[in-house]
Design a protein around this motif. Structure first.
Motif, short mmCIF file in Angstrom:
data_model
loop_
_atom_site.label_atom_id
_atom_site.label_comp_id
_atom_site.label_asym_id
_atom_site.label_seq_id
_atom_site.Cartn_x
_atom_site.Cartn_y
_atom_site.Cartn_z
N ASN A 3 0.75 -1.23 0.13
CA ASN A 3 0.20 0.17 -0.02
C ASN A 3 0.74 1.18 0.32
N ALA A 103 -7.96 10.50 -4.57
CA ALA A 103 -8.97 9.82 -3.96
C ALA A 103 -8.48 8.21 -3.86
N ILE A 104 -7.87 7.92 -4.72
CA ILE A 104 -7.36 6.50 -4.30
C ILE A 104 -6.41 6.50 -3.34
N GLU A 105 -5.46 7.42 -3.00
CA GLU A 105 -4.59 7.35 -2.04
C GLU A 105 -5.50 7.40 -0.72
N ILE A 106 -6.15 8.29 -0.63
CA ILE A 106 -7.02 8.54 0.56
C ILE A 106 -7.82 7.14 0.94
N TRP A 107 -8.38 6.26 0.00
CA TRP A 107 -8.91 5.26 0.07
C TRP A 107 -8.00 4.00 0.79
N TYR A 110 -7.20 4.72 4.24
CA TYR A 110 -8.44 4.63 5.25
C TYR A 110 -8.58 2.95 5.39
N GLN A 111 -8.30 2.20 4.41
CA GLN A 111 -8.23 0.96 4.32
C GLN A 111 -7.44 0.32 5.08
#
Length: 120
Positions: A3, A103-107, A110-111
């Motif tokens: 990640n 948005a992908i990085e934030i997702w 948070y995952q």
């Protein structure tokens, strides 16, 4: 670890997109006042945020990159240069790409939030 690598790849991509946006008025020939000024400012901000994220990660950098990406996406209509089709296409494409990458990085973050301890 995977990640972290994916997040760093997103940051590198944002750095490249920021540079492309900054140089786009000269590369694509749209010295159209507001369009070129916006490309320069937004490109610098995107690149600086990407470098900051690569140097010392903080979640707020990703949120700011999302905001700047969305601004770049809608700026042709808000600043009134939607008639300059090349400038509009560049801003919309790069703005969408930056916003999606942020948005992908934030997702990703948070995952799998970073652990504060080594215990499971």
């Amino acid at each position: 670890m995977e990640n972290w690598t994916n997040a760093k790849l997103c940051d590198v991509a944002n750095l490249i997109l920021g540079a492309i946006l900054f140089f786009s008025p000269w590369v694509f020939g749209f010295d159209a006042g507001r369009a070129s000024e916006n490309a320069h400012v937004a490109g610098i901000v995107i690149a600086i945020l990407a470098v900051a994220a690569l140097a010392a990660f903080a979640i707020w950098e990703e949120w700011l990159n999302l905001v700047v990406g969305l601004w770049t996406l809608v700026s042709p209509w808000l600043l009134g240069f939607e008639g300059a089709t090349t400038a509009m296409r560049v801003h919309v494409a790069i703005g969408a790409a930056v916003a999606i990458l942020a948005a992908i990085e934030i997702w990703i973050i948070y995952q799998n939030p970073p652990r504060l301890t080594t215990h499971s």
